[in-house]
Design an enzyme around this catalytic site. Structure first.
Site: not given
Ligand code: PA5
Length: 449
Positions: A289, A310, A424
């Site tokens: 990310e 393996h 989303k």
């Molecule tokens: O790293 C990030 O920002 C995302 O992976 C969020 O943690 C994830 O989408 C969950 O978001 P939230 O904590 O708002 O539910």
């Protein structure tokens, strides 16, 4: 205590001589940018001094809340996804008994996870197993609006309320969310849930050392003070005043970027203990990310060895040469186990009698490294003396810091994640969420063609 040891000799051989040193000045600039908070994403740097700024009172507050819930529940369901799930899962799996789920001694509650997928069967199975259990819920969502955890929470809350009533349900729920905003915060206020705050300036994937990771860990009986102590130690080791030659986070960031520039597009995080499987999942989110944007970035992958030797071992040894490996090596196992002598020796294993199983694992590790390097796969080696709270804390902070510097070296903002919104929008449009009518029309037209 000794810090994580980084060794990249087996990767340097794949880089032109002098290249590493040339990158040092640039990396020094990036480290400065990070510490002076003048780089991209500088409003998300709350994690940088987090270990040294958490005080005993904050730790104690988390431990007390965990103990209170532990006294009320035999099973605790942690609800969250992405950064609101992976850190907790990684820490618990790394430090818990390998078969903790079967080893219910009555001391620690059984920790289960939900809200990390949309699988109907997963949640239905979960409801089935907790139906006759005395359970509590920790719901974690910074935005308070993420679909997966919000749906899981709605379903579980409804289930718990129908079992024990609204008041008792409220006493068995802890919410970890934004200080003010979001549906979860509003609900928590209305229902009187105990809450913890995810600071504004800490993004999901950097939040493991906030209540997001610490409360679930404390619920599992893990010494969170030691975890923070280890992270604090690494905060010092990788601090801006440490010259680069001694700064492992900077060195790791440089070497992986140099390998990337030479076409090594995939980094595989390797472990030799199943306890680190979810640590690798956490690491993949952290780097994926943070760096995968603007059509750039190393793809973070992982393997569990020797299991995957393996399966994927063949590809790593002889497939396309766009890989490099980063091996996490644990010097000392927690427990001892020796190979017995056998009179018949039908399996021809008496040459190993008297050795520990870990010795065999270590030789597999060394043998694999030599084979992979020989096959053209650069290897970076990270060694910790023990897999315990302190060294896990060190590793967590080490990778967070290295990831930030690495993202800056790559030329991206390592603290945003614009790409995660795309699916989303489509999902909301397809489900008919109010406000997504135009998008819905566009998708339907596209699907017709
Ligand atoms: O790293 C990030 O920002 C995302 O992976 C969020 O943690 C994830 O989408 C969950 O978001 P939230 O904590 O708002 O539910």
């Amino acid at each position: 205590m000794e810090p994580v040891k980084l060794n990249f000799d087996q990767a340097l051989d794949f880089i032109k001589e002098g290249e590493f040193n040339k990158q040092q000045d640039l990396a020094r600039e990036k480290l400065k940018l990070l510490h002076e908070k003048t780089g991209p994403g500088n409003n998300f740097l709350g994690w940088l001094n987090l270990p040294s700024s958490i005080n005993d009172k904050q730790i104690q507050e988390i431990v007390s809340a965990a103990n209170e819930l532990r006294n009320k529940a035999d099973v605790i369901v942690i609800i969250g996804i992405g950064g609101s799930y992976l850190g907790a899962k990684a820490v618990i799996e790394a430090l818990d008994h390998n078969f903790g789920q079967l080893l219910q001694t009555g001391k620690d509650p059984l920790i289960l996870f939900a809200g990390q997928n949309l699988s109907q069967d997963y949640l239905a199975d979960l409801l089935e197993v907790i139906d006759d259990k005395n359970y509590g819920i920790v719901v974690i969502s910074k935005s308070g609006t993420t679909t997966e955890p919000a749906l899981a929470f709605r379903i579980l809350k409804n289930h718990l309320e129908s079992k024990v009533g609204r008041k008792k349900t409220g006493e068995r729920i802890i919410a970890i969310t934004d200080r003010e905003k979001g549906a979860l915060k509003q609900l928590a206020n209305e229902e009187g849930y105990k809450t913890f705050v995810i600071p504004d300036d800490i993004g999901g994937r950097y939040s493991v050392l906030t209540p997001v990771g610490l409360l679930p860990a404390a619920l599992a009986g893990i010494r969170i003070d030691k975890l923070v102590e280890g992270a604090g130690d690494m905060e010092k080791i990788t601090g801006k005043e440490i010259s680069q030659g001694n700064n492992p986070a900077v060195q790791y960031a440089i070497i992986r970027n140099l390998l990337y520039q030479q076409g090594r597009k995939i980094e595989i995080l390797v472990n030799y203990t199943p306890r680190l499987h979810f640590f690798a999942e956490w690491w993949k989110q952290l780097f994926g990310e943070s760096e995968g944007k603007e059509a750039k970035g190393i793809y973070p992958a992982s393997v569990d060895f020797t299991t995957d030797l393996h399966s994927l071992g063949q590809y790593i040894q002889e497939g396309e040469r766009m890989l490099f490996e980063t091996v996490i090596s644990v010097t000392n196992p927690v427990k001892q186990l020796y190979i017995p002598y056998d009179e018949t020796n039908l399996d021809k294993l008496n040459y190993l009698a008297g050795k520990s199983l870990d010795e065999v694992n270590k030789m597999a590790e060394l043998g694999t490294m030599l084979a992979h390097v020989n096959g053209g796969v650069p290897n970076i080696h990270l060694e910790i003396p023990f897999l315990n709270e302190f060294y896990l804390g060190q590793l967590i902070y080490f990778f967070e810091k290295a990831c930030a510097i690495s993202g800056y070296l790559l030329g991206v903002n390592p603290f945003n994640q614009p790409g995660v919104e795309a699916y989303k929008k489509n999902m909301f449009a397809l489900l008919g969420k109010p406000g997504f009518e135009e998008e819905s029309e566009r998708i339907r037209n596209k699907l017709k063609t």
